[in-house]
Write an enzyme that holds these catalytic residues in place. Sequence first.
Site, short mmCIF file in Angstrom:
data_model
loop_
_atom_site.label_atom_id
_atom_site.label_comp_id
_atom_site.label_asym_id
_atom_site.label_seq_id
_atom_site.Cartn_x
_atom_site.Cartn_y
_atom_site.Cartn_z
N TYR A 9 32.58 60.63 24.23
CA TYR A 9 32.45 60.63 22.77
C TYR A 9 32.50 62.05 22.25
CZ TYR A 9 27.62 62.34 22.79
OH TYR A 9 26.50 63.13 22.95
N CYS A 10 32.71 62.17 20.90
CA CYS A 10 32.70 63.50 20.29
C CYS A 10 32.00 63.41 18.93
CB CYS A 10 34.08 64.12 20.22
SG CYS A 10 35.38 63.05 19.66
N ARG A 11 32.73 63.79 17.87
CA ARG A 11 32.03 63.94 16.60
C ARG A 11 32.02 62.69 15.74
NH1 ARG A 11 35.43 69.35 16.16
NH2 ARG A 11 34.03 70.76 17.27
#
Lengths: 227, 227
Positions: free
Chosen positions: A180-182
Amino acid sequence: MMKNPKRMFKDRVYEQLARIGKAVASPQRLELLDLLSQGPRTVENLAQEAHLTVANTSRHLQILRAARLVEAEKEGVFVRYRVADEAVADFFRSLRVLAASRLAELDQITRHFFKDRDALEPVDRQALLARVRKGLVTVLDVRPPEEYRSGHIAGAMSLPLHALQERLAELPRNQDIVAYCRGPYCVLAAQAVELLREHGFRAVRLEDGVTDWRAHGLPVARGDKAF
Amino acid sequence: MMKNPKRMFKDRVYEQLARIGKAVASPQRLELLDLLSQGPRTVENLAQEAHLTVANTSRHLQILRAARLVEAEKEGVFVRYRVADEAVADFFRSLRVLAASRLAELDQITRHFFKDRDALEPVDRQALLARVRKGLVTVLDVRPPEEYRSGHIAGAMSLPLHALQERLAELPRNQDIVAYCRGPYCVLAAQAVELLREHGFRAVRLEDGVTDWRAHGLPVARGDKAF
DNA sequence: CTACTATTCAATTAATTAATTGAATAGTAG
DNA sequence: CTACTATTCAATTAATTAATTGAATAGTAG
């Protein structure tokens, strides 16, 4: 005609509310808020990330500051900005969620961009959390480490995208990897999944960012430790 | 220099998000959203309530409609507008709550206007709900009846402010009365409390509106029945 | 103290937004 | 079909917002 006191009061109230609205009426300021929701950053860093001039970035930050959405502190010649309160990040998220639900164009743009890049499977958040706790799945936070330290999904390990290629050996091949990221419009995780799959890992992308996780009442950790 | 695909994607995403931001960047549109959060209304009615010309009101409604925040339906020569989804009312509330927490000026304006008008006591919502269910307190919805029907605090009775003077006999003198309207910046409830106290009733104002009540997971009813 | 760095400000130009006014449109009563 | 109602649109004017550019400011290394 002289306004009655009630009307004047109303006008002043909505002018105040509009201060928030005006602050978020610019694509550039929204991107800056998105970035700052992940953790504090300098002007130069924000300018670079958002592809804006430093002067223009500074101008937008002054506007956000005037609306009391961000705060700044000096660190030598650097000025580090941050969201003024977690509620600001939550507000940004609620605007994003509303836009996602109301604007078909946003959905189209996103589908078109991410097509064939990853398999966005509906992830049951509680189930994922349970599997993380049991060590049955690896959750990768592929944002820069400072963002990880500012807040990450409890149980996630930090492995920034730019370092992924040379640190593949650290990853398990016998279990699923969730990156995952932002948030839903960040491409770091999609790129990570692509790379992982090219090297034979079982990887999927989690659309949630930290603010989404927190909004669903799920645990978020800070600092260098996973939990 | 040609923008890379990622940058173009980002720009388009934030332009879409900014559609929501721009829609709420105007004091007039925020007031219209506030009104529509209480229930559907015609253009003429909205113009009257917000002290705008019909043409200007219509113009603002087109902008809100373009952002997919409101919808319209024809009823004879009338056009009735409504929020497109409950999520829009919830978003308006989250903007309002953020403004209340971030902008000291809003607090000052409000305190100055409401000073001496009512006793804003911190109301324990769960406790109030329990007392309503036991019939120990009367909750008055002093908004227009159409707004009551669109959604009201479960257990509340409808007694519009303009009819309060001549319907005082309907109210109990042996128990507390809690009056509410559209939210913290609506003056109807404060005026109701003032009038009630002048006639010897034990009355206080509840700052919450229906969207606040719902946001706290508390029951909201529709139609003419209290529950 | 000088020369650098990072950041902010002010002036300018261009683009966007807002309100008004009168025309146009759609629905309907008689 | 006419004359009304409510609403929307287009043109115009005024105000506000946005980006750029160069100057100004603040902090610091040497």
